[in-house]
Structure formats: structure tokens, C-alpha cells
Design a protein around this motif. Structure first.
Motif, PDB file in Angstrom:
ATOM      1  N   GLN A  79       0.830  -1.212   0.000  1.00 49.66           N
ATOM      2  CA  GLN A  79       0.000   0.000   0.000  1.00 49.66           C
ATOM      3  C   GLN A  79       0.864   1.263   0.000  1.00 49.66           C
ATOM      4  O   GLN A  79       0.533   2.251  -0.667  1.00 49.66           O
ATOM      5  N   ILE A  80       1.963   1.229   0.726  1.00 47.64           N
ATOM      6  CA  ILE A  80       2.882   2.371   0.748  1.00 47.64           C
ATOM      7  C   ILE A  80       3.475   2.577  -0.647  1.00 47.64           C
ATOM      8  O   ILE A  80       3.580   3.710  -1.128  1.00 47.64           O
ATOM      9  N   GLU A 116      -4.047  -1.167  19.004  1.00 51.82           N
ATOM     10  CA  GLU A 116      -4.676  -1.276  17.688  1.00 51.82           C
ATOM     11  C   GLU A 116      -4.773   0.091  17.021  1.00 51.82           C
ATOM     12  O   GLU A 116      -4.461   0.234  15.837  1.00 51.82           O
ATOM     13  N   ARG A 117      -5.197   1.094  17.782  1.00 52.06           N
ATOM     14  CA  ARG A 117      -5.313   2.450  17.210  1.00 52.06           C
ATOM     15  C   ARG A 117      -3.944   3.028  16.883  1.00 52.06           C
ATOM     16  O   ARG A 117      -3.785   3.754  15.897  1.00 52.06           O
ATOM     17  N   PHE A 118      -2.934   2.692  17.682  1.00 49.66           N
ATOM     18  CA  PHE A 118      -1.572   3.136  17.397  1.00 49.66           C
ATOM     19  C   PHE A 118      -1.072   2.548  16.079  1.00 49.66           C
ATOM     20  O   PHE A 118      -0.466   3.243  15.262  1.00 49.66           O
ATOM     21  N   ILE A 119      -1.333   1.260  15.862  1.00 49.42           N
ATOM     22  CA  ILE A 119      -0.914   0.615  14.607  1.00 49.42           C
ATOM     23  C   ILE A 119      -1.615   1.264  13.423  1.00 49.42           C
ATOM     24  O   ILE A 119      -0.986   1.548  12.399  1.00 49.42           O
ATOM     25  N   LEU A 120      -2.917   1.534  13.558  1.00 49.38           N
ATOM     26  CA  LEU A 120      -3.644   2.185  12.466  1.00 49.38           C
ATOM     27  C   LEU A 120      -3.105   3.588  12.207  1.00 49.38           C
ATOM     28  O   LEU A 120      -2.855   3.963  11.057  1.00 49.38           O
ATOM     29  N   ALA A 121      -2.911   4.372  13.265  1.00 44.82           N
ATOM     30  CA  ALA A 121      -2.406   5.741  13.100  1.00 44.82           C
ATOM     31  C   ALA A 121      -1.021   5.740  12.461  1.00 44.82           C
ATOM     32  O   ALA A 121      -0.742   6.538  11.557  1.00 44.82           O
ATOM     33  N   SER A 122      -0.158   4.840  12.882  1.00 44.14           N
ATOM     34  CA  SER A 122       1.187   4.749  12.302  1.00 44.14           C
ATOM     35  C   SER A 122       1.116   4.329  10.838  1.00 44.14           C
ATOM     36  O   SER A 122       1.848   4.859   9.996  1.00 44.14           O
ATOM     37  N   SER A 123       0.225   3.404  10.530  1.00 45.73           N
ATOM     38  CA  SER A 123       0.076   2.931   9.152  1.00 45.73           C
ATOM     39  C   SER A 123      -0.415   4.050   8.238  1.00 45.73           C
ATOM     40  O   SER A 123       0.076   4.200   7.116  1.00 45.73           O
ATOM     41  N   ILE A 124      -1.378   4.812   8.722  1.00 47.14           N
ATOM     42  CA  ILE A 124      -1.898   5.933   7.928  1.00 47.14           C
ATOM     43  C   ILE A 124      -0.801   6.950   7.675  1.00 47.14           C
ATOM     44  O   ILE A 124      -0.612   7.433   6.553  1.00 47.14           O
ATOM     45  N   THR A 125      -0.040   7.276   8.713  1.00 46.38           N
ATOM     46  CA  THR A 125       1.008   8.285   8.584  1.00 46.38           C
ATOM     47  C   THR A 125       2.153   7.791   7.707  1.00 46.38           C
ATOM     48  O   THR A 125       2.767   8.581   6.996  1.00 46.38           O
ATOM     49  N   LEU A 126       2.440   6.495   7.733  1.00 39.97           N
ATOM     50  CA  LEU A 126       3.498   5.946   6.877  1.00 39.97           C
ATOM     51  C   LEU A 126       3.112   5.950   5.404  1.00 39.97           C
ATOM     52  O   LEU A 126       3.972   5.922   4.539  1.00 39.97           O
ATOM     53  N   THR A 127       1.818   5.981   5.131  1.00 41.93           N
ATOM     54  CA  THR A 127       1.347   5.955   3.754  1.00 41.93           C
ATOM     55  C   THR A 127       1.424   7.356   3.154  1.00 41.93           C
ATOM     56  O   THR A 127       0.789   8.280   3.662  1.00 41.93           O
ATOM     57  N   PRO A 128       2.227   7.556   2.114  1.00 39.67           N
ATOM     58  CA  PRO A 128       2.358   8.887   1.525  1.00 39.67           C
ATOM     59  C   PRO A 128       1.003   9.455   1.096  1.00 39.67           C
ATOM     60  O   PRO A 128       0.159   8.748   0.560  1.00 39.67           O
ATOM     61  N   GLY A 129       0.813  10.742   1.361  1.00 42.55           N
ATOM     62  CA  GLY A 129      -0.424  11.416   0.996  1.00 42.55           C
ATOM     63  C   GLY A 129      -1.421  11.509   2.133  1.00 42.55           C
ATOM     64  O   GLY A 129      -2.451  12.156   2.003  1.00 42.55           O
ATOM     65  N   THR A 130      -1.123  10.842   3.257  1.00 36.24           N
ATOM     66  CA  THR A 130      -1.997  10.926   4.424  1.00 36.24           C
ATOM     67  C   THR A 130      -1.150  11.076   5.687  1.00 36.24           C
ATOM     68  O   THR A 130      -0.033  10.559   5.763  1.00 36.24           O
ATOM     69  N   GLU A 138     -11.050   6.959  20.215  1.00 31.70           N
ATOM     70  CA  GLU A 138     -11.308   6.312  18.918  1.00 31.70           C
ATOM     71  C   GLU A 138     -11.486   7.310  17.781  1.00 31.70           C
ATOM     72  O   GLU A 138     -11.694   6.929  16.639  1.00 31.70           O
ATOM     73  N   HIS A 139     -11.372   8.603  18.072  1.00 33.44           N
ATOM     74  CA  HIS A 139     -11.579   9.639  17.055  1.00 33.44           C
ATOM     75  C   HIS A 139     -10.275   9.980  16.337  1.00 33.44           C
ATOM     76  O   HIS A 139      -9.295  10.369  16.956  1.00 33.44           O
ATOM     77  N   PHE A 140     -10.293   9.831  15.013  1.00 34.58           N
ATOM     78  CA  PHE A 140      -9.137  10.141  14.162  1.00 34.58           C
ATOM     79  C   PHE A 140      -9.438  11.383  13.337  1.00 34.58           C
ATOM     80  O   PHE A 140     -10.557  11.549  12.845  1.00 34.58           O
ATOM     81  N   LEU A 141      -8.429  12.222  13.151  1.00 33.44           N
ATOM     82  CA  LEU A 141      -8.500  13.335  12.216  1.00 33.44           C
ATOM     83  C   LEU A 141      -7.277  13.190  11.313  1.00 33.44           C
ATOM     84  O   LEU A 141      -6.137  13.242  11.782  1.00 33.44           O
ATOM     85  N   VAL A 142      -7.535  12.983  10.023  1.00 33.88           N
ATOM     86  CA  VAL A 142      -6.466  12.663   9.067  1.00 33.88           C
ATOM     87  C   VAL A 142      -6.464  13.687   7.944  1.00 33.88           C
ATOM     88  O   VAL A 142      -7.517  14.044   7.403  1.00 33.88           O
ATOM     89  N   HIS A 143      -5.276  14.162   7.580  1.00 30.59           N
ATOM     90  CA  HIS A 143      -5.122  15.027   6.412  1.00 30.59           C
ATOM     91  C   HIS A 143      -4.811  14.140   5.215  1.00 30.59           C
ATOM     92  O   HIS A 143      -3.892  13.315   5.253  1.00 30.59           O
ATOM     93  N   ALA A 144      -5.597  14.292   4.162  1.00 30.39           N
ATOM     94  CA  ALA A 144      -5.387  13.538   2.919  1.00 30.39           C
ATOM     95  C   ALA A 144      -5.118  14.528   1.794  1.00 30.39           C
ATOM     96  O   ALA A 144      -5.734  15.592   1.722  1.00 30.39           O
ATOM     97  N   ILE A 145      -4.221  14.166   0.902  1.00 29.19           N
ATOM     98  CA  ILE A 145      -3.783  15.081  -0.147  1.00 29.19           C
ATOM     99  C   ILE A 145      -4.716  15.105  -1.359  1.00 29.19           C
ATOM    100  O   ILE A 145      -4.725  16.060  -2.123  1.00 29.19           O
ATOM    101  N   SER A 146      -5.522  14.041  -1.531  1.00 28.57           N
ATOM    102  CA  SER A 146      -6.389  13.980  -2.711  1.00 28.57           C
ATOM    103  C   SER A 146      -7.692  13.252  -2.382  1.00 28.57           C
ATOM    104  O   SER A 146      -7.815  12.614  -1.340  1.00 28.57           O
TER     105      SER A 146
END
Length: 170
Positions: A79-80, A116-130, A138-146
Motif C-alpha cells: 500500500q505504501i 490497535e489504534r496506534f498501529i492504524l495511526a502509524s500505518s496511515i502516517t506511513l502511507t504517503p499522501g496521508t 477512537e476519534h481520528f483526524l487525518v489530512h489527505a492530499i487527494s
């Protein structure tokens, strides 16, 4: 928190895993480095026992979770790579300013534990564009580029993290 017999066994198991990782990563087999590895592994296992073993499901359950985590990491690397290609296409597009659609995406996760939430947050941040901007319970706020990156949140990634720790998907 007092250490029960089961917690001692699980901590011993994680010490062994940390020590094996130490050996693989250090590549040193002399007495000094092996003793240092044992000491570091024991300290790490004891200090992190509540994080690693939030529930005392037993060693067999943790082994299953470890195997699932390995498969998840392979999936995450793919995915990365895909996200890198997407961001590269965005960067070299002639109409980059028309394609870019940065946005904040808020969602509540189905994941139950901090790990579990730490793994998800780290995975999202490792993925370019997010990138995870905020994580509260349990509340996430994510910046996405597209739009494409925003559309996939939380999506399959959250389901796969849940699958690591549960017998079936939610």
C-alpha cells in the motif's frame, strides 16, 4: 500491577522474541553483545508488558497475532508503494493544482485498544499522501492530499488491523 504466573510466561516469551530480534539486527555473537542483548530484551519486555499483552490470551494467541501482523506488514508495504506512485503522479501532473484536493477526514474507529489504534495511526502516517493530525480515543483526524486518498479512509486498513487482534472482521 502485580505479575501473575501467566504474565511472567508472556513476558518471558516476549523477552525471547526481543532477544531473537536483537541477534538478527546486531549480527554480533560475542559474549558481550549477547549479554547486552539479554539485558536489553528483559528490560524492554518488562517495561512494555502492559502494552504488548493488554490481555493475557496466552502464548498461542499471541503467536497467531504475530503471524497476522507479519502478513499485515507485507500488505502495508504494498500500500505504501501504491501511495508513492499516486503521489508521484500527482507531483508530475500538468494540472497538479486542479487534481490536488487536500482535506481533513474525521472518523471514529472500530478498534478497541490503544495498541490497535496506534498501529492504524502509524500505518496511515506511513502511507504517503496521508497523515494523522489528531487521535483522541477512537476519534481520528487525518489530512489527505487527494480525493482518492480521502476516499480510502478508514477502509480496508482499519479492517486489516482489526483482523490482527480478532478472530473475525467486524
Amino acid at each position: 500491577e502485580p505479575m501473575t504466573r501467566k504474565t511472567v510466561k508472556l513476558t518471558g516469551f516476549s523477552t525471547l522474541l526481543f532477544f531473537l530480534l536483537w541477534i538478527v539486527l546486531s549480527g554480533r555473537f560475542d559474549t558481550f553483545h549477547l549479554v547486552l542483548g539479554i539485558i536489553a530484551s528483559v528490560i524492554t519486555a518488562v517495561a512494555c508488558r502492559n502494552l504488548i499483552f493488554q490481555s493475557t490470551d496466552g502464548i498461542s494467541a499471541r503467536l497467531v497475532q504475530s503471524v497476522r501482523l507479519c502478513f499485515y506488514l507485507v500488505w502495508l508495504i504494498v500500500q505504501i508503494f501504491k501511495a508513492n506512485i499516486h503521489v508521484l503522479k500527482l507531483a508530475f501532473s500538468k494540472n497538479v493544482y486542479e487534481i490536488l484536493a487536500p482535506r481533513l477526514v474525521a472518523f471514529d474507529s472500530i478498534l478497541e485498544t490503544e495498541l490497535e489504534r496506534f498501529i492504524l495511526a502509524s500505518s496511515i502516517t506511513l502511507t504517503p499522501g496521508t497523515v494523522v493530525v489528531e487521535l483522541k480515543d477512537e476519534h481520528f483526524l487525518v489530512h489527505a492530499i487527494s480525493d482518492e486518498m480521502a476516499r480510502d479512509l478508514p477502509g480496508e486498513m482499519e479492517q486489516r488491523v482489526a483482523a490482527i487482534f480478532r478472530k473475525r472482521l467486524v
